[in-house]
Design an enzyme around this catalytic site. Structure first.
Site, short mmCIF file in Angstrom:
data_model
loop_
_atom_site.label_atom_id
_atom_site.label_comp_id
_atom_site.label_asym_id
_atom_site.label_seq_id
_atom_site.Cartn_x
_atom_site.Cartn_y
_atom_site.Cartn_z
N CYS A 1 3.55 20.82 -6.48
CA CYS A 1 5.15 19.84 -7.03
C CYS A 1 5.98 21.18 -7.43
O CYS A 1 5.71 21.86 -8.28
CB CYS A 1 4.75 18.94 -8.30
N CYS B 1 3.57 14.56 -12.59
CA CYS B 1 4.85 13.99 -13.20
C CYS B 1 5.50 12.99 -12.33
O CYS B 1 6.66 12.56 -12.99
CB CYS B 1 5.70 15.21 -13.42
N ILE C 1 1.56 -10.44 19.36
CA ILE C 1 2.42 -10.63 18.21
C ILE C 1 4.02 -10.32 18.53
O ILE C 1 4.91 -11.36 18.32
CB ILE C 1 2.17 -9.44 16.97
N HIS D 1 0.71 -1.03 -0.05
CA HIS D 1 0.12 0.00 0.05
C HIS D 1 0.82 1.38 -0.09
O HIS D 1 0.44 2.26 0.24
CB HIS D 1 -0.89 0.12 1.44
N ASN E 1 -2.88 -13.84 14.91
CA ASN E 1 -3.72 -12.62 14.74
C ASN E 1 -4.75 -12.61 15.74
O ASN E 1 -5.19 -13.84 16.33
CB ASN E 1 -4.56 -12.50 13.24
N THR F 1 -3.10 -9.21 10.22
CA THR F 1 -4.27 -8.61 9.30
C THR F 1 -5.32 -9.66 9.32
O THR F 1 -5.30 -11.04 9.61
CB THR F 1 -3.26 -8.91 7.86
N SER F 2 -6.52 -9.04 9.09
CA SER F 2 -7.61 -9.77 9.19
C SER F 2 -7.84 -10.64 7.83
O SER F 2 -8.87 -11.08 8.02
CB SER F 2 -8.74 -8.49 9.31
#
Ligand SMILES: [Zn+2]
Length: 247
Positions: A149, A127, A233, A116, A215, A190-191
């Site tokens: 920009c 550009c 985790i 992502h 999870n 992560t689901s």
């Protein structure tokens, strides 16, 4: 926690991480109870490309939110460190992440596929010039609420995937190739509810990989998994991925 032999002996582990690995660093899950999306029902417009491109007010609010999130001073945690250790053991096939926070790189992982994108870079929508977000936030602080920009004057956005945008096909291809070429596919925090995460689990399983899910909440793929772990985790990953004992 008993670590099965097939996991200790795995040599090509493909890891996919989601928001859950970063909550222990103090980054709220955007969709969770304290998340930005939940606090501000209008917030989704801030990262929806069509709104963002046509409404300067949306862009002004977006940069202010980026600045608020950027000043949080977050650090990687034990979960990120366990994946650096896995890489140093030579057992990591690929590290894929849905997160945009850059914490894997900050921890020391050398090659991360950011599905992502990353919030640490800004890209021009006209550009495609890229620049560090720190430079753009400095312009916001200096009185430009909607910096354009420096090359072409186009609209700038973070190098993250907005709603209405496609994922980078090169990153997606690399992720799919790794999922098809691993002996264990490990999904962490992560689901597995959104594309492409769910598809990657299916690719790995279809190619004979064992599937491990770490999870806090159930996922749609728990029934397919060879091992499901509910422990936090930061404590689970060092146990699951520690260097195998010498024989
Ligand atoms: Zn430009």
């Amino acid at each position: 926690m008993d670590v099965p032999d097939w996991l200790s002996e795995a040599r090509r582990i493909c890891v996919l991480t989601g928001a859950g690995i970063s909550t222990e660093s103090g980054i709220p899950d955007y969709r969770g109870p304290d998340g930005v999306w939940t606090r501000d029902p209008d917030a989704e417009k801030l990262v929806t490309l069509s709104y963002y491109l046509r409404d300067p007010e949306i862009r002004r609010r977006s940069w202010l939110l980026r600045r608020e999130l950027a000043t949080a001073g977050v650090q990687p945690n034990a979960g990120h460190a366990a994946l650096v250790d896995l890489e140093q053991q030579g057992r990591l096939r690929a590290l894929l992440t849905q997160n945009i926070d850059g914490l894997h790189s900050a921890a020391g992982s050398t090659e991360v596929y950011e599905l992502h994108g990353t919030v640490h870079q800004v890209v021009c929508t006209a550009c495609e010039e890229r620049m560090p977000i720190a430079d753009v936030l400095a312009r916001v602080d200096a009185g430009e609420p909607d910096p354009d920009c420096p090359v072409c004057g186009g609209v700038l956005k973070t190098a993250t995937v907005y709603f209405g945008e496609a994922l980078d096909p090169a990153v997606l291809d690399a992720a799919a190739a790794a999922a098809a070429d691993c002996d264990v596919f490990l999904a962490v925090g992560t689901s597995l509810g959104v594309y492409p995460a769910a598809g990657l689990v299916e690719v790995a399983a279809a190619h004979g990989a064992r599937v491990v899910i770490v999870n806090a909440e159930p996922t749609p793929y728990d029934g397919l998994a060879d091992l499901v772990v509910r422990e936090p985790i930061g404590t689970a990953l060092p146990l699951l991925l520690g260097a195998p004992p010498a024989r």
